[in-house]
Design an enzyme around this catalytic site. Structure first.
Site, PDB file in Angstrom:
ATOM      1  N   THR A   1      19.896  10.340  55.146  1.00 13.00           N
ATOM      2  CA  THR A   1      19.258  11.552  54.644  1.00 13.00           C
ATOM      3  C   THR A   1      20.004  12.113  53.445  1.00 13.00           C
ATOM      4  O   THR A   1      21.228  12.118  53.416  1.00 13.00           O
ATOM      5  CB  THR A   1      19.242  12.631  55.740  1.00 13.00           C
ATOM      6  OG1 THR A   1      18.456  12.166  56.810  1.00 13.00           O
ATOM      7  CG2 THR A   1      18.686  13.942  55.221  1.00 13.00           C
TER       8      THR A   1
ATOM      9  N   ARG B   1       5.967   6.470  62.792  1.00 16.68           N
ATOM     10  CA  ARG B   1       6.640   7.725  63.163  1.00 16.68           C
ATOM     11  C   ARG B   1       6.807   8.624  61.940  1.00 16.68           C
ATOM     12  O   ARG B   1       7.165   8.174  60.867  1.00 16.68           O
ATOM     13  CB  ARG B   1       8.017   7.426  63.736  1.00 16.68           C
ATOM     14  CG  ARG B   1       8.869   8.687  63.963  1.00 16.68           C
ATOM     15  CD  ARG B   1      10.290   8.293  64.335  1.00 16.68           C
ATOM     16  NE  ARG B   1      11.117   9.430  64.621  1.00 16.68           N
ATOM     17  CZ  ARG B   1      11.906  10.032  63.715  1.00 16.68           C
ATOM     18  NH1 ARG B   1      11.947   9.593  62.463  1.00 16.68           N
ATOM     19  NH2 ARG B   1      12.645  11.065  64.063  1.00 16.68           N
TER      20      ARG B   1
ATOM     21  N   THR C   1      19.320  17.519  58.818  1.00 16.37           N
ATOM     22  CA  THR C   1      19.411  16.100  59.162  1.00 16.37           C
ATOM     23  C   THR C   1      19.733  15.979  60.641  1.00 16.37           C
ATOM     24  O   THR C   1      20.374  16.862  61.200  1.00 16.37           O
ATOM     25  CB  THR C   1      20.490  15.398  58.316  1.00 16.37           C
ATOM     26  OG1 THR C   1      20.545  14.015  58.672  1.00 16.37           O
ATOM     27  CG2 THR C   1      21.860  16.002  58.539  1.00 16.37           C
ATOM     28  N   GLY C   2      19.261  14.929  61.258  1.00 21.28           N
ATOM     29  CA  GLY C   2      19.563  14.745  62.682  1.00 21.28           C
ATOM     30  C   GLY C   2      18.401  14.108  63.410  1.00 21.28           C
ATOM     31  O   GLY C   2      17.544  13.475  62.800  1.00 21.28           O
TER      32      GLY C   2
HETATM   33  N1  ASP Z   1      15.908  13.692  60.623  1.00 19.48           N
HETATM   34  C1  ASP Z   1      15.528  12.344  60.293  1.00 19.48           C
HETATM   35  C2  ASP Z   1      14.418  11.867  61.177  1.00 19.48           C
HETATM   36  O1  ASP Z   1      14.384  12.214  62.350  1.00 19.48           O
HETATM   37  C3  ASP Z   1      16.665  11.392  60.400  1.00 19.48           C
HETATM   38  C4  ASP Z   1      17.698  11.682  59.380  1.00 19.48           C
HETATM   39  O2  ASP Z   1      18.592  12.463  59.642  1.00 19.48           O
HETATM   40  O3  ASP Z   1      17.600  11.119  58.288  1.00 19.48           O
HETATM   41  O4  ASP Z   1      13.607  11.118  60.697  1.00 19.48           O
END
Ligand code: ASP
Length: 135
Positions: A2, A30, A53-54
């Site tokens: 991210t 998804r 992010t997460g």
């Molecule tokens: N939050 C993003 C997702 O669930 C993952 C990431 O942190 O890039 O797609």
């Protein structure tokens, strides 16, 4: 991975942006939290801007970015306190991650419940970067 950013310009306009590769072994089709306004990304002039992010499923369920800005706007919380509250909700559901947040005056915070979060800040006085908790 991210890349998320929040910014304020000289007129006080706030902006947020989040891009992502998604999660490892994600299901075909998804859609994570990154492109969902209010989940990982939100900005409201005079209030705050958030990029997250997460584990996206949890960030969607908590509507993390909008929740943070609502707490700032309606409860008068600092962006740091509001972000911590939202991430506590994510943790209660079993998720982890982090946010970069900036308020309407340019005050900013990095808040995360993951082990670390690559992050940086630039302003006219310089640059700072970090990965783990700051001393
Ligand atoms: N939050 C993003 C997702 O669930 C993952 C990431 O942190 O890039 O797609």
């Amino acid at each position: 991975g991210t890349v998320g950013a929040v910014a304020i310009d000289q007129d006080g306009n706030l902006a947020a942006a989040t891009t992502t590769g998604g999660m490892t072994a994600k299901a075909a089709g998804r859609i994570g939290d990154s492109p969902l306004i209010g989940a990982a990304t939100y900005a409201q002039n005079g209030v705050c801007a958030v990029s997250a992010t997460g584990h996206g499923e949890y960030f969607i369920r908590v509507a993390v970015a909008k929740t943070i800005c609502a707490r700032v706007e309606l409860a008068g919380e600092s962006v740091g306190d509001a972000a911590q509250s939202a991430l506590d909700q994510v943790a209660e559901l079993g998720g982890d991650g982090g946010v970069v947040v900036i308020d309407g005056q340019g005050g900013y915070e990095y808040v995360f419940n993951s082990k670390g979060m690559y992050r940086g800040m630039i302003d006219p006085d310089g640059i700072e970067t970090a990965i783990f908790e700051q001393e």
